[in-house]
Design a protein around this motif. Structure first.
Motif, PDB file in Angstrom:
ATOM      1  N   ILE A  68      16.123   7.222  39.577  1.00 24.88           N
ATOM      2  CA  ILE A  68      16.738   8.525  39.306  1.00 24.88           C
ATOM      3  C   ILE A  68      16.752   9.383  40.569  1.00 24.88           C
ATOM      4  O   ILE A  68      15.762   9.444  41.302  1.00 24.88           O
ATOM      5  N   ILE A  69      17.877  10.037  40.800  1.00 29.52           N
ATOM      6  CA  ILE A  69      17.993  11.048  41.856  1.00 29.52           C
ATOM      7  C   ILE A  69      18.203  12.388  41.160  1.00 29.52           C
ATOM      8  O   ILE A  69      19.169  12.562  40.414  1.00 29.52           O
ATOM      9  N   GLU A  70      17.295  13.315  41.382  1.00 34.37           N
ATOM     10  CA  GLU A  70      17.378  14.640  40.755  1.00 34.37           C
ATOM     11  C   GLU A  70      17.910  15.661  41.754  1.00 34.37           C
ATOM     12  O   GLU A  70      17.329  15.873  42.816  1.00 34.37           O
ATOM     13  N   ASP A  71      19.022  16.293  41.403  1.00 38.97           N
ATOM     14  CA  ASP A  71      19.611  17.374  42.193  1.00 38.97           C
ATOM     15  C   ASP A  71      19.200  18.694  41.533  1.00 38.97           C
ATOM     16  O   ASP A  71      19.702  19.047  40.469  1.00 38.97           O
ATOM     17  N   ASP A  72      18.281  19.422  42.161  1.00 43.55           N
ATOM     18  CA  ASP A  72      17.723  20.641  41.564  1.00 43.55           C
ATOM     19  C   ASP A  72      18.159  21.892  42.321  1.00 43.55           C
ATOM     20  O   ASP A  72      17.407  22.861  42.435  1.00 43.55           O
TER      21      ASP A  72
END
Length: 476
Positions: free
Chosen positions: A280-284
């Motif tokens: 998973i890549i989380e863009d926050d």
């Protein structure tokens, strides 16, 4: 809820009472003295809670009288429907995206398209002061190369800020990048190879679709709910049919829907990812713009298996021009640093040092409180204007933070055509087709609400509504 401060819990409870109609518009809420006695707390705590509710636009103080529920027209327009799953595809939207980005910089155009804050919402003067100081007093470092993982004092400040997102890391765990997109592309490069399949929310950030195109990746779009984020049920169905390598999403204030994945569903998502071995890549990038702090944590805060690469930046809070982002790559950090060292070295030295100095001086939290309050007011003004001026059947989201609004027009309205007509009137919008490889959102539009609300902006929204109405009539 248990992690909130006492005054925040009081404010949250009273806000819920107002939304449920216990206290109606124009009615007086309990006095500070009465609330203090009821809850056995100090007057100062109640006043702090009421100040918080004023910042939210829910109550107003009347001199010599007390606090009253703010009278605003109710939002009656429904929220948009959830999307459907379609097969993986290659990206085909680059030309219209380039056009939208160019328009945002044109003089005389009201930029409702690109999600870029107006300069009035950026701490320009404070940043200028810090940049001037570091260039004057630290010139030996400022004008030298900065290498990966980046300026240590800045990484230390970012590590401190990550505690607010529920993520406990040390400065050595952080890599400074050229904004969030740079972090996303490095994360994709270490997790995938050309031809791999990645999953993304639907609708999704158009920049991700372009990155996937550049890296030769296929994308499957997973429907997302405007309130609770990505559909776990749809993700599980897709993962059982296709070999998804990586999932890219935003757990807090997704772009463009503004959804936030509840804590329980975050944990369920991580379990699902483990089952199907999905990274998973989380863009926050919008995480710090939640209107009520403490109600939602980053997905990375629940990551116990080092499955999530976290990416963010200061582009939406400090300045898009400083190009300062960061990532927490965990087991992939060594590879990320090696990749960065032999490509960009690191982000610009002077901006890393200037931003670090700004964060160290303590003005950032005050700035965040100000822009959260302003964006809340702006979103409310935009929503009410859309409800008033747009055609019957229009739907829109109810974001609980950030500054973008997703509007779903009647299906017969083609927003690519609306985009062209609006530009002739000096208004730039982001048509829904750029947020997907499918045709599901051709009747939708994303609006940038990070503009000071005034007569010219209201007139722009009114003009958009009139143009949309004309397109509706022509389609009949």
């Amino acid at each position: 809820m248990t992690n909130l401060l006492l005054y925040q819990r009081i404010a949250h409870q009273l806000a819920e009472d107002i939304r449920r109609g216990v206290y109606r518009p124009g009615e007086r809420v309990p006095s500070v003295r009465k609330m203090s006695v009821q809850l056995n707390v100090s007057h100062a705590t109640v006043l702090q809670a009421y100040a918080n509710l004023e910042d939210q636009g829910l109550i107003r103080a009347r001199p010599q009288s007390g606090f009253y529920v703010h009278q605003t027209p109710a939002l009656t327009a429904p929220t948009p429907d959830i999307a459907r799953v379609e097969k993986p595809t290659l990206v085909t939207r680059s030309s219209i995206i380039h056009q939208v980005l160019r328009e945002a910089r044109r003089e005389g155009v009201i930029p409702l398209g690109a999600a870029v804050p107006h300069v009035d919402y950026l701490p320009v003067r404070a940043l200028h002061q810090q940049l001037a100081k570091v260039t004057r007093f630290q010139s030996a470092e400022v004008f030298a190369y900065m290498f990966s993982p980046g300026y240590e004092p800045l990484r230390r400040q970012v590590a401190i800020r990550m505690r607010d997102a529920g993520v406990v890391v040390s400065p050595s765990d952080i890599v400074i990048t050229h904004g969030c997109v740079d972090a996303l592309q490095m994360a994709l490069r270490v997790l995938t190879k050309p031809g791999d399949l990645i999953a993304a929310e639907s609708p999704t950030y158009y920049g991700l679709l372009q990155l996937a195109d550049l890296l030769g990746l296929k994308v499957i779009e997973i429907p997302s709910d405007p309130a609770t984020g990505i559909s776990l049920e749809a993700l599980q169905l897709a993962a059982s049919q296709w070999p998804i390598k990586t999932l890219v999403l935003t757990a807090r204030l997704s772009n463009p829907l503004g959804g936030c994945i509840p804590d329980m569903r975050q944990r369920q998502l991580l379990t699902l990812a483990e089952t199907f071995n999905i990274q998973i890549i989380e863009d926050d990038i919008y995480g710090e713009l939640m209107f009520e702090q403490g109600l939602s944590k980053a997905l990375k805060a629940n990551d116990r298996q080092d499955r999530v690469i976290y990416c963010s930046s200061f582009s939406k809070t400090l300045s898009p021009g400083v190009r300062i982002g960061w990532m927490i790559a965990g087991k992939h950090q060594e590879e990320i640093q090696r990749m960065q060292t032999f490509s960009t070295h690191s982000a610009c030295s002077v901006t890393q040092m200037g931003v670090a100095a700004y964060l160290e001086n303590g003005g950032y939290d005050r700035h965040l409180r100000y822009i959260r309050q302003e964006y809340r007011k702006n979103l409310s003004a935009f929503q009410l204007a859309v409800q008033r001026y747009f055609p019957e059947g229009t739907q829109m989201t109810r974001p609980i933070g950030g500054f973008i609004l997703w509007v779903s027009l009647p299906v017969k309205v083609n927003t690519k055509e609306l985009h062209a007509k609006a530009l002739q009137q000096g208004i730039s919008i982001a048509p829904g087709l750029i947020f997907s490889n499918t045709e599901q959102f051709n009747h939708c539009v994303r609006l940038n609400c990070a503009l000071p609300w005034g007569r010219n902006v209201e007139q722009a929204v009114r003009t958009l509504g009139a143009l949309a109405g004309q397109l509706c009539e022509q389609a009949q």
